[in-house]
Each structure stands twice: as C-alpha cells, then as structure tokens.
Design a protein around this motif. Structure first.
Motif, PDB file in Angstrom:
ATOM      1  N   LEU A 171       6.545   7.250   4.905  1.00  0.00           N
ATOM      2  CA  LEU A 171       5.335   7.158   5.568  1.00  0.00           C
ATOM      3  C   LEU A 171       4.381   6.225   5.835  1.00  0.00           C
ATOM      4  CD1 LEU A 171       4.900  11.015   4.905  1.00  0.00           C
ATOM      5  CD2 LEU A 171       5.843   9.862   6.524  1.00  0.00           C
ATOM      6  N   LYS A 172       4.619   4.793   5.015  1.00  0.00           N
ATOM      7  CA  LYS A 172       3.409   3.781   5.174  1.00  0.00           C
ATOM      8  C   LYS A 172       3.897   2.927   6.033  1.00  0.00           C
ATOM      9  CE  LYS A 172       1.784   4.646   0.673  1.00  0.00           C
ATOM     10  NZ  LYS A 172       0.586   5.092   1.168  1.00  0.00           N
ATOM     11  N   THR A 173       2.977   2.747   7.111  1.00  0.00           N
ATOM     12  CA  THR A 173       2.958   1.436   8.375  1.00  0.00           C
ATOM     13  C   THR A 173       3.446  -0.022   7.517  1.00  0.00           C
ATOM     14  OG1 THR A 173       0.673   0.467   7.725  1.00  0.00           O
ATOM     15  CG2 THR A 173       0.830   2.353   9.224  1.00  0.00           C
ATOM     16  N   LYS A 174       4.105  -0.500   8.242  1.00  0.00           N
ATOM     17  CA  LYS A 174       4.374  -1.722   8.425  1.00  0.00           C
ATOM     18  C   LYS A 174       3.631  -3.009   7.582  1.00  0.00           C
ATOM     19  CE  LYS A 174       7.271  -5.230  10.587  1.00  0.00           C
ATOM     20  NZ  LYS A 174       7.653  -5.847  11.672  1.00  0.00           N
ATOM     21  N   GLU A 175       2.029  -2.185   7.996  1.00  0.00           N
ATOM     22  CA  GLU A 175       1.246  -3.340   7.201  1.00  0.00           C
ATOM     23  C   GLU A 175       0.978  -2.834   6.048  1.00  0.00           C
ATOM     24  OE1 GLU A 175      -0.393  -6.181   7.439  1.00  0.00           O
ATOM     25  OE2 GLU A 175       0.267  -6.003   8.715  1.00  0.00           O
ATOM     26  N   GLU A 176       0.998  -1.794   5.830  1.00  0.00           N
ATOM     27  CA  GLU A 176       0.521  -1.146   4.245  1.00  0.00           C
ATOM     28  C   GLU A 176       1.991  -1.416   3.014  1.00  0.00           C
ATOM     29  OE1 GLU A 176      -1.946   3.317   5.295  1.00  0.00           O
ATOM     30  OE2 GLU A 176       0.880   2.985   5.387  1.00  0.00           O
ATOM     31  N   ILE A 177       2.895  -1.065   3.728  1.00  0.00           N
ATOM     32  CA  ILE A 177       4.466  -1.830   2.863  1.00  0.00           C
ATOM     33  C   ILE A 177       4.268  -3.450   2.230  1.00  0.00           C
ATOM     34  CG2 ILE A 177       6.863  -2.304   3.274  1.00  0.00           C
ATOM     35  CD1 ILE A 177       5.861   0.851   3.446  1.00  0.00           C
ATOM     36  N   LYS A 178       4.125  -4.206   3.343  1.00  0.00           N
ATOM     37  CA  LYS A 178       3.463  -5.742   3.345  1.00  0.00           C
ATOM     38  C   LYS A 178       2.424  -5.605   2.392  1.00  0.00           C
ATOM     39  CE  LYS A 178       4.554  -7.555   7.785  1.00  0.00           C
ATOM     40  NZ  LYS A 178       3.928  -8.655   8.544  1.00  0.00           N
ATOM     41  N   GLU A 179       1.943  -5.508   2.014  1.00  0.00           N
ATOM     42  CA  GLU A 179       0.423  -4.676   0.846  1.00  0.00           C
ATOM     43  C   GLU A 179       1.284  -4.662  -0.052  1.00  0.00           C
ATOM     44  OE1 GLU A 179      -3.349  -2.870   2.539  1.00  0.00           O
ATOM     45  OE2 GLU A 179      -3.397  -3.888   4.394  1.00  0.00           O
ATOM     46  N   ILE A 180       1.908  -3.532  -0.372  1.00  0.00           N
ATOM     47  CA  ILE A 180       2.487  -3.149  -1.079  1.00  0.00           C
ATOM     48  C   ILE A 180       3.717  -4.107  -2.048  1.00  0.00           C
ATOM     49  CG2 ILE A 180       3.760  -1.415  -2.739  1.00  0.00           C
ATOM     50  CD1 ILE A 180       2.922   1.095  -0.058  1.00  0.00           C
ATOM     51  N   ALA A 181       4.201  -4.787  -1.366  1.00  0.00           N
ATOM     52  CA  ALA A 181       5.462  -5.834  -1.825  1.00  0.00           C
ATOM     53  C   ALA A 181       4.081  -6.834  -2.558  1.00  0.00           C
ATOM     54  CB  ALA A 181       5.595  -6.506  -0.630  1.00  0.00           C
ATOM     55  N   GLN A 182       2.595  -7.551  -1.454  1.00  0.00           N
ATOM     56  CA  GLN A 182       2.720  -8.330  -2.312  1.00  0.00           C
ATOM     57  C   GLN A 182       1.895  -7.841  -3.399  1.00  0.00           C
ATOM     58  OE1 GLN A 182       1.884 -11.079  -1.320  1.00  0.00           O
ATOM     59  NE2 GLN A 182       2.317 -11.276   0.496  1.00  0.00           N
ATOM     60  N   ASP A 183       2.185  -6.520  -3.918  1.00  0.00           N
ATOM     61  CA  ASP A 183       0.775  -5.898  -4.697  1.00  0.00           C
ATOM     62  C   ASP A 183       2.201  -6.511  -5.805  1.00  0.00           C
ATOM     63  OD1 ASP A 183      -1.848  -6.281  -3.769  1.00  0.00           O
ATOM     64  OD2 ASP A 183      -1.377  -3.978  -3.832  1.00  0.00           O
ATOM     65  N   CYS A 184       3.084  -6.229  -5.525  1.00  0.00           N
ATOM     66  CA  CYS A 184       4.491  -6.195  -6.584  1.00  0.00           C
ATOM     67  C   CYS A 184       4.898  -6.932  -6.585  1.00  0.00           C
ATOM     68  CB  CYS A 184       5.092  -4.879  -5.607  1.00  0.00           C
ATOM     69  SG  CYS A 184       5.284  -3.615  -5.625  1.00  0.00           S
ATOM     70  N   LEU A 185       4.572  -8.315  -6.063  1.00  0.00           N
ATOM     71  CA  LEU A 185       4.931  -9.492  -6.428  1.00  0.00           C
ATOM     72  C   LEU A 185       3.701 -10.098  -7.500  1.00  0.00           C
ATOM     73  CD1 LEU A 185       6.354 -12.309  -6.216  1.00  0.00           C
ATOM     74  CD2 LEU A 185       4.888 -12.446  -3.850  1.00  0.00           C
TER      75      LEU A 185
END
Length: 70
Positions: free
Chosen positions: A35-49
């Motif tokens: 249910l996350k937006t594309k922008e939220e997914i990018k933020e999550i990916a950055q945190d995971c990185l």
C-alpha cells in the motif's frame, strides 16, 4: 541477509533458527508493503541500503536504526 515485513518478522527469525542460521541478519520493512507509494518505497529502500552498508562494515545488525514503520 533477508528482508521481511514487520508482520512476519517473528516467522522469519523462527525459520532462520530452524534452518540453522539463528544469527541471520534480517531487515524489517513496514507492513503492509503493497500500500506504499512509489516515494515511500524509495525511502524504505534507502533505509535498507543504510542497514546493509552498516552490516557489511561492522558485521552486525546491532545498533542499526530500524527501517521507519510509516
């Protein structure tokens, strides 16, 4: 290293232990992920990185800031 949504983190840790890798680093992402937006997914990916980089540098997942649960 594994990636697991917050709802299934206990199951992920249990499976890692059952498979003989109890210290497997597991990155936890917020649930529901779909249910996350594309922008939220990018933020999550950055945190995971950042967490992956920390693990590679220090060999531990301790003291890593958790992925925000938006």
């Amino acid at each position: 290293m594994a990636l697991c949504s917050s709802t299934f983190i206990k199951l992920g840790r249990s499976q890692a232990k059952a498979l003989g890798v109890p210290a497997l680093p597991i990155l936890e992402v917020p649930h529901p992920f779909g249910l996350k937006t594309k922008e939220e997914i990018k933020e999550i990916a950055q945190d995971c990185l950042q967490q992956i980089e920390h693990y590679l540098q220090f060999g531990t997942t301790h003291a890593i800031p958790p992925v925000p649960k938006n």
